[in-house]
Enzyme design. Structure first.
Site, PDB file in Angstrom:
ATOM      1  N   GLU A 158      39.359  28.542 -42.271  1.00  0.00           N
ATOM      2  CA  GLU A 158      40.272  27.440 -43.442  1.00  0.00           C
ATOM      3  C   GLU A 158      39.403  26.449 -43.607  1.00  0.00           C
ATOM      4  OE1 GLU A 158      43.873  27.171 -40.833  1.00  0.00           O
ATOM      5  OE2 GLU A 158      44.526  29.310 -42.012  1.00  0.00           O
ATOM      6  N   GLU A 314      45.370  36.521 -40.683  1.00  0.00           N
ATOM      7  CA  GLU A 314      45.867  36.059 -40.020  1.00  0.00           C
ATOM      8  C   GLU A 314      47.137  35.476 -40.244  1.00  0.00           C
ATOM      9  OE1 GLU A 314      44.459  31.437 -38.803  1.00  0.00           O
ATOM     10  OE2 GLU A 314      42.630  32.330 -38.577  1.00  0.00           O
TER      11      GLU A 314
HETATM   12  C1  GAL Z   1      45.730  28.531 -38.318  1.00  0.00           C
HETATM   13  C2  GAL Z   1      44.085  28.130 -38.253  1.00  0.00           C
HETATM   14  C3  GAL Z   1      44.366  29.031 -36.438  1.00  0.00           C
HETATM   15  C4  GAL Z   1      45.530  28.829 -35.474  1.00  0.00           C
HETATM   16  C5  GAL Z   1      46.515  29.189 -36.540  1.00  0.00           C
HETATM   17  C6  GAL Z   1      48.341  28.541 -35.427  1.00  0.00           C
HETATM   18  O1  GAL Z   1      45.954  27.696 -39.652  1.00  0.00           O
HETATM   19  O2  GAL Z   1      43.179  28.911 -38.692  1.00  0.00           O
HETATM   20  O3  GAL Z   1      43.310  28.437 -35.604  1.00  0.00           O
HETATM   21  O4  GAL Z   1      45.345  27.209 -35.706  1.00  0.00           O
HETATM   22  O5  GAL Z   1      46.696  28.435 -37.618  1.00  0.00           O
HETATM   23  O6  GAL Z   1      48.871  29.182 -37.204  1.00  0.00           O
END
Ligand code: GAL
Length: 684
Positions: A158, A314
């Site tokens: 990210e 994710e």
């Molecule tokens: C994303 C990040 C992850 C985790 C996740 C939690 O932004 O890449 O590592 O923190 O959010 O929602």
């Protein structure tokens, strides 16, 4: 052949729809890993992301490395048939590195150095950070390039999360270098930045600093260039890691996880340096319209590489931990929202994270395997959904056609949201959202395109806002309409050029000919007030005193209250063999009828006529055509299968044949393999 083997994902060599999540085994004793691997298998997990925050563990000191545990981990995953998306681990520099090189820590516009103790604490211009990150990337790539578990490289994590800009002296130097490449002579920079104003003239590049906290309004072009620079400088870091991977591991695709429609990074530029686009998406379960915004983001992800399948890398299985109030996903929502990503072109559904953490800032974040373990509701959903996804392998590699495109330009977004404008309320997302929502409600699938795109394949092109518009991009849009296209352009567009200078003659600048209007004066609407239009629509935030130019401009709607009463609010103008609409006000949800007019003229039809709350999209290609129907509402729905879908099909989720209509309960979903004319031909 198992169902998962029927389709071969084009994203990686792993067959079927990718399924899995971030796995952080360093948070657990090794005996837990064996259970993890066994449970991954039980859930149908095909790929996990490892190493994202492992830097401190992999390299405990400047010249000490610890790989045996990681070797054992990758071997274990491989032995269980789980592929690996291997992160380069560069998003969270270890403590020893920042103590040895404190200049790695980023500095805010106010001069505050951000301390160690969270993550993403690095200045992207820091040579010490870059050297250490590349050394780690190289070491990982050399060691694991041939590991049989490796299916995907996950560069960094990210980019731009938490820290999007750094104002340290090294960043200032870097900014100056970037500016000399852009402008060469200081005169050119002075012209571009309009430094004749407020005595801001520079004699040499050395006199320039980043737009730190200043006494009053900062130079807007300096700020615009700074935004461009900040996106570019992170991209430099990304490209440097990518080059190492391409050198040592050329056969494995590489990606970095985007953050949906994210202001700080120009993802059009970034996507050119991705083998595949991947996204992190966290729609808020507390927001009843979250699925509309999610659809928008997924359409963007699909569009970033011209319609190619992408990867949802994710999402949360249930609640996140970083909103003020973190509402869980009620049963069925994570399944429905995941299928929505698939419906809009994703070929993989992954999560943050596999096993819920017991310590750290994310210990309340949901996971595929929650704290309560296999007895939990979440785990049961994880297993059930894994089994369902395994039936959808054949949709991978197919694409999602769209007749309509929305123009998105990061430069314009940045310029629009600059300070000292007629109204601070004109924010890109707020302007875009009602237009997108209207298309979504009408069942129209939409692509996003950059301002330099070839528009000829689209029946209609929408520009909810193009505040900054370069003449060459305006020429493309004009040629599109000239050649028979349908354009709808929103307010406060065509105002400034690429340097953020007002176009000669004012708005809509180089779109004046195609739109057949001139804007005499911007007339923003005070907070809490509204202006009525003759049609009954209401404008909030923004109106304009516009004048038609030329006899052919038709007035579609007029202002019916306030100072602008009787003046044109919405116009339509024939140009060449096409038509262009100009909407001079922010109509919010009232934009629907204007878009209806344009879509009708352009011959745009919904994918399928669906009841309210139901979303339908199509994926098509080899080996077939798939209709996704998703019921986001909390009541039973009945969707007639008409037109191209009249022959019905087989629901891949249930195996049932569906004809005539599709009945879906609350949060229900179907993925129909559409029957071809010769029955059985496309059936398994
Ligand atoms: C994303 C990040 C992850 C985790 C996740 C939690 O932004 O890449 O590592 O923190 O959010 O929602």
């Amino acid at each position: 052949m198992t169902p998962a083997e029927q389709g071969t994902s084009r994203l990686t060599r792993v067959p079927g729809v990718l399924y899995g999540g971030d796995y952080n085994p360093e948070q657990w004793p090794e005996d837990v890993w064996a259970e993890d691997a066994k449970l991954m298998r039980e859930a149908g997990v095909t790929m996990v992301t490892v190493g994202v925050f492992s830097w401190a563990r992999l390299q405990p000191g400047p010249d000490t490395w610890d790989f045996p545990w990681f070797d054992r981990l990758l071997d274990l995953l491989h032995a269980h048939g789980v592929a690996v998306d291997l992160a380069t681990a560069t998003a969270s520099p270890p403590a020893w590195l920042v103590r040895a090189h404190p200049e790695i820590l980023p500095v805010t516009a106010d001069g505050v150095r951000l301390e160690f103790g969270s993550r993403q604490h690095y200045c992207p211009s820091s040579p010490a950070y870059r050297a250490a990150a590349l050394r780690l990337t190289r070491t990982l790539a050399a060691r694991y390039a041939d590991h049989p578990a490796l299916a995907l490289w996950h560069i960094h994590n990210e980019y731009g999360d938490h820290v999007t800009e750094c104002f340290c002296p090294r960043s200032a130097d870097h900014f100056r270098i970037w500016l000399t490449h852009r402008y060469e002579t200081i005169d050119a920079l002075n012209h571009a930045w309009g430094t004749a104003f407020w005595s801001q003239r520079y004699g040499t590049y050395d006199e320039i600093e980043p737009p730190r906290t200043v006494p009053g309004p900062v130079n807007p072009t300096q700020l615009l260039d700074w935004r461009r620079f900040c996106s570019d400088v992170l991209l430099e870091c990304h490209r440097a890691e990518r080059e190492v991977l391409k050198e040592l591991s050329p056969d494995i695709p590489a990606t970095t996880n985007f953050m949906s429609m994210f202001k700080a990074l120009d993802y059009w530029k970034w996507a050119e340096h991705e083998d595949l686009v991947s996204d992190d998406a966290y729609p808020d379960p507390a927001d009843p319209r979250a699925h509309v915004n999610a659809a928008l983001n997924y359409d963007l992800m699909r569009s970033l590489k011209g319609g190619r399948p992408w990867l949802l890398l994710e999402q949360a299985p249930s609640a996140v931990s970083w909103r003020p109030v973190n509402v869980p996903k009620k049963p069925g929502v994570q399944r429905l929202w995941s299928l929505q990503a698939l419906a809009r072109g994703a070929d993989g559904i992954m999560y943050f994270q596999w096993r819920a953490s017991r310590a750290g800032a994310e210990k309340y974040h949901s996971a595929l395997l929650p704290h309560r373990g296999t007895a939990s509701r979440g785990w049961q959903e994880t297993v059930r959904f894994g089994a369902e996804l395994a039936r959808l392998g054949e949709v991978t590699g197919t694409t999602t056609p769209a007749d309509v495109a929305i123009v998105l330009d990061w430069d314009s977004w940045w310029a629009l949201e600059s300070d000292d404008h007629p109204s601070a309320r004109m924010r890109w997302r707020d302007l875009l959202h009602p237009w997108y929502a209207a298309l979504h409600a009408r069942g129209v699938t939409t692509d996003f395109v950059p301002p330099h795109a070839d528009l000829t394949g689209y029946r209609a092109v929408l520009a909810p806002n193009l505040h900054l518009l370069r003449p060459e991009h305006a020429a493309r849009i004009t040629a599109y309409v000239q050649g028979g296209g349908h354009l709808v352009c929103g307010p406060f567009s065509g105002v400034v050029d690429g340097h953020d200078h007002i176009h000669d003659g004012g708005a809509p600048g180089p779109l004046r000919d195609v739109l057949g209007v001139g804007v005499d004066e911007f007339w923003p609407v005070p907070d809490g007030q509204a202006v009525r239009l003759t049609s009954g629509a209401e404008a909030t935030l923004w109106t304009e005193w516009t004048e038609t130019e030329g006899p052919e401009t038709e007035i579609v709607d007029t202002y019916a209250s306030g100072e602008l009463t009787g003046r044109p609010a919405v116009t339509r103008h024939p140009h060449g063999t096409g038509t262009a609409w100009y909407v001079s006000a922010h109509l919010g949800d009232g934009i629907g009828p204007v878009l209806d007019d344009a879509l009708r003229a352009a011959g745009v039809r919904p994918v399928l006529d669906v009841p309210e709350g139901v979303e339908a999209t199509v994926r098509t290609g080899e080996p077939g055509t798939y209709l996704f129907v998703l019921n986001h509402s909390d009541h039973d729905t009945r969707t007639p299968l008409t037109g191209a879908f009249a022959a019905g099909g087989t629901d891949l989720l249930t195996g049932a044949a569906v004809h005539g209509h599709l009945a879906l309960g609350p949060l229900g979903a179907a993925v129909l393999r559409i029957a071809t004319d010769s029955p059985g031909e496309n059936q398994k």
